[in-house]
Design an enzyme around this catalytic site. Structure first.
Site, PDB file in Angstrom:
ATOM      1  N   TYR A  85     -95.688   7.296 -18.431  1.00  0.00           N
ATOM      2  CA  TYR A  85     -94.759   8.530 -18.729  1.00  0.00           C
ATOM      3  C   TYR A  85     -93.273   8.393 -18.422  1.00  0.00           C
ATOM      4  O   TYR A  85     -93.254   7.271 -17.854  1.00  0.00           O
ATOM      5  CB  TYR A  85     -95.235   9.568 -17.683  1.00  0.00           C
ATOM      6  N   CYS A  86     -92.535   8.940 -19.222  1.00  0.00           N
ATOM      7  CA  CYS A  86     -91.116   9.167 -19.001  1.00  0.00           C
ATOM      8  C   CYS A  86     -90.724  10.362 -19.001  1.00  0.00           C
ATOM      9  O   CYS A  86     -91.306  11.392 -18.633  1.00  0.00           O
ATOM     10  CB  CYS A  86     -90.584   8.059 -20.117  1.00  0.00           C
ATOM     11  N   GLN A  87     -89.428  10.525 -19.304  1.00  0.00           N
ATOM     12  CA  GLN A  87     -88.966  11.950 -19.301  1.00  0.00           C
ATOM     13  C   GLN A  87     -89.236  12.774 -20.403  1.00  0.00           C
ATOM     14  O   GLN A  87     -89.730  14.028 -20.256  1.00  0.00           O
ATOM     15  CB  GLN A  87     -87.269  11.772 -19.514  1.00  0.00           C
TER      16      GLN A  87
END
Length: 123
Positions: A85-87
Site C-alpha cells: 500500500y501507499c498513499q
C-alpha cells in the site's frame, strides 16, 4: 508532415498512459476490508517514504519506500503473500510491477491506498 508527427506523438502518449494504468496480470486489488483480513500472517509493505510512514501506518507494516525497494526485495521470500500500500495506490501499483517481474506470484495492493483505510493505525 505535422499531422504524422502529431499522430505518432499522440500514439506514444496513449501507449504510456495505457502501460501506467492498465491492470497488472497477477495483481489483486483489495478493498480495505479484504486487505485487513489478508494482512494477518502475511507480509504487509508500506511503499511510502519514511516521513509518510512515520506519520502513521497500518499496524504490522514494514516500510520499504518505493525509491529504495530494489535494496529490500530479495529479502522477501517469494512464497509469501505480499500486500502493498501507499498513499493513493499509484506507488503500490509500481511496486507490484517490480514484485511480479521478480517472480512473486501472490501480490496484492490496497485499492485507493491508505486514504481508504479504516482499520487500526500506529505511529
Amino acid at each position: 508532415m505535422n499531422t504524422v508527427f502529431y499522430l505518432i506523438l499522440g500514439s506514444f502518449v496513449l501507449w504510456i498512459l495505457f502501460k501506467q494504468f492498465a491492470p497488472l496480470k497477477g495483481l489483486r486489488s483489495l478493498t480495505p476490508e479484504q486487505f485487513q483480513r489478508e494482512a494477518k500472517g502475511n507480509q504487509v509493505i508500506d511503499v511510502r517514504e519514511v516521513h509518510e510512514y512515520n506519520r502513521g501506518h497500518i499496524k504490522g507494516a514494514v516500510n520499504f519506500p518505493l525509491s529504495q525497494l530494489q535494496q529490500y526485495i530479495d529479502d522477501i521470500p517469494k512464497d509469501r503473500t505480499v500486500l502493498l500500500y501507499c498513499q493513493s495506490g499509484m506507488r503500490s501499483k509500481q511496486a507490484a510491477k517490480l514484485f511480479v517481474r521478480k517472480g512473486y506470484s501472490n501480490v496484492a495492493e490496497l485499492r485507493g491506498g491508505i486514504i481508504t483505510w479504516k482499520g487500526q493505525m500506529q505511529k
